[in-house]
Scaffold this motif. Sequence first.
Motif, mmCIF file in Angstrom:
data_model
loop_
_atom_site.group_PDB
_atom_site.id
_atom_site.type_symbol
_atom_site.label_atom_id
_atom_site.label_comp_id
_atom_site.label_asym_id
_atom_site.label_seq_id
_atom_site.Cartn_x
_atom_site.Cartn_y
_atom_site.Cartn_z
ATOM 1 N N GLN A 142 -73.395 62.542 5.772
ATOM 2 C CA GLN A 142 -72.208 61.958 6.381
ATOM 3 C C GLN A 142 -71.486 63.074 7.134
ATOM 4 O O GLN A 142 -71.354 64.179 6.617
ATOM 5 N N PRO A 143 -71.012 62.790 8.348
ATOM 6 C CA PRO A 143 -70.284 63.843 9.062
ATOM 7 C C PRO A 143 -68.997 64.189 8.311
ATOM 8 O O PRO A 143 -68.386 63.338 7.685
ATOM 9 N N SER A 144 -68.611 65.436 8.408
ATOM 10 C CA SER A 144 -67.397 65.859 7.727
ATOM 11 C C SER A 144 -66.180 65.230 8.401
ATOM 12 O O SER A 144 -66.252 64.741 9.535
ATOM 13 N N ALA A 145 -65.070 65.267 7.711
ATOM 14 C CA ALA A 145 -63.834 64.693 8.245
ATOM 15 C C ALA A 145 -63.449 65.364 9.560
ATOM 16 O O ALA A 145 -62.966 64.712 10.486
ATOM 17 N N HIS A 147 -65.478 66.666 11.823
ATOM 18 C CA HIS A 147 -66.336 66.165 12.888
ATOM 19 C C HIS A 147 -65.956 64.741 13.300
ATOM 20 O O HIS A 147 -65.960 64.405 14.489
ATOM 21 N N ARG A 148 -65.605 63.915 12.332
ATOM 22 C CA ARG A 148 -65.181 62.540 12.657
ATOM 23 C C ARG A 148 -63.895 62.555 13.473
ATOM 24 O O ARG A 148 -63.752 61.812 14.443
ATOM 25 N N LEU A 149 -62.953 63.418 13.079
ATOM 26 C CA LEU A 149 -61.691 63.527 13.823
ATOM 27 C C LEU A 149 -61.945 64.043 15.233
ATOM 28 O O LEU A 149 -61.392 63.517 16.215
ATOM 29 N N ARG A 150 -62.813 65.031 15.384
ATOM 30 C CA ARG A 150 -63.142 65.575 16.689
ATOM 31 C C ARG A 150 -63.761 64.481 17.576
ATOM 32 O O ARG A 150 -63.420 64.365 18.755
ATOM 33 N N ASP A 151 -64.646 63.678 17.007
ATOM 34 C CA ASP A 151 -65.258 62.580 17.768
ATOM 35 C C ASP A 151 -64.217 61.550 18.196
ATOM 36 O O ASP A 151 -64.244 61.078 19.337
ATOM 37 N N ARG A 152 -63.294 61.231 17.310
ATOM 38 C CA ARG A 152 -62.238 60.265 17.671
ATOM 39 C C ARG A 152 -61.337 60.814 18.759
ATOM 40 O O ARG A 152 -60.947 60.103 19.692
ATOM 41 N N THR A 155 -63.158 60.716 22.040
ATOM 42 C CA THR A 155 -63.200 59.350 22.586
ATOM 43 C C THR A 155 -61.858 58.970 23.170
ATOM 44 O O THR A 155 -61.769 58.366 24.254
#
Length: 158
Positions: A142-145, A147-152, A155
Amino acid sequence: MSKPVTISPAIIETLYEEALVLAGASRAAFLRGEDDDDGTPGEISPAACDRRVAMSCEALRTTTRMMHAIAWLLNQRAYHSGQITEFQLRRHGRLPPAQPEGDPRQLAMLDGEMRALVDRTRALYARVERLDRAWRARFAMQPSAVHRLRDRLGTAFG
């Protein structure tokens, strides 16, 4: 993408053997604790009564914790030996949630050996819990928090 990792039979066997030894040691320690009473008939002091209650409660928690871990490990062994399918294991081989923690004051009434055994059973159960969670998630990364924040953010502002 590579195939997800699975739990090896060697890991299950090692944990199973450790769980059996720990369950036996816990049982023996709590039985010895019952024998430590002075055995005089009649009234029991309030402190001795409190100690008996504390020991009984922790013995029940420890036994339940170990039996749940052993049952989970037995299901894993059955799966690895081909006795049950992955579907059956996923459906019926769930590890129950950990037992609630006992009252620290009651735990303090137990002798050092019993407290150490309780801690060892908790640690074993925690390891089995981590394996169960990982297996149920199919060991998918699972991507780390971060990485998820960076992706959001990418976007939203990209």
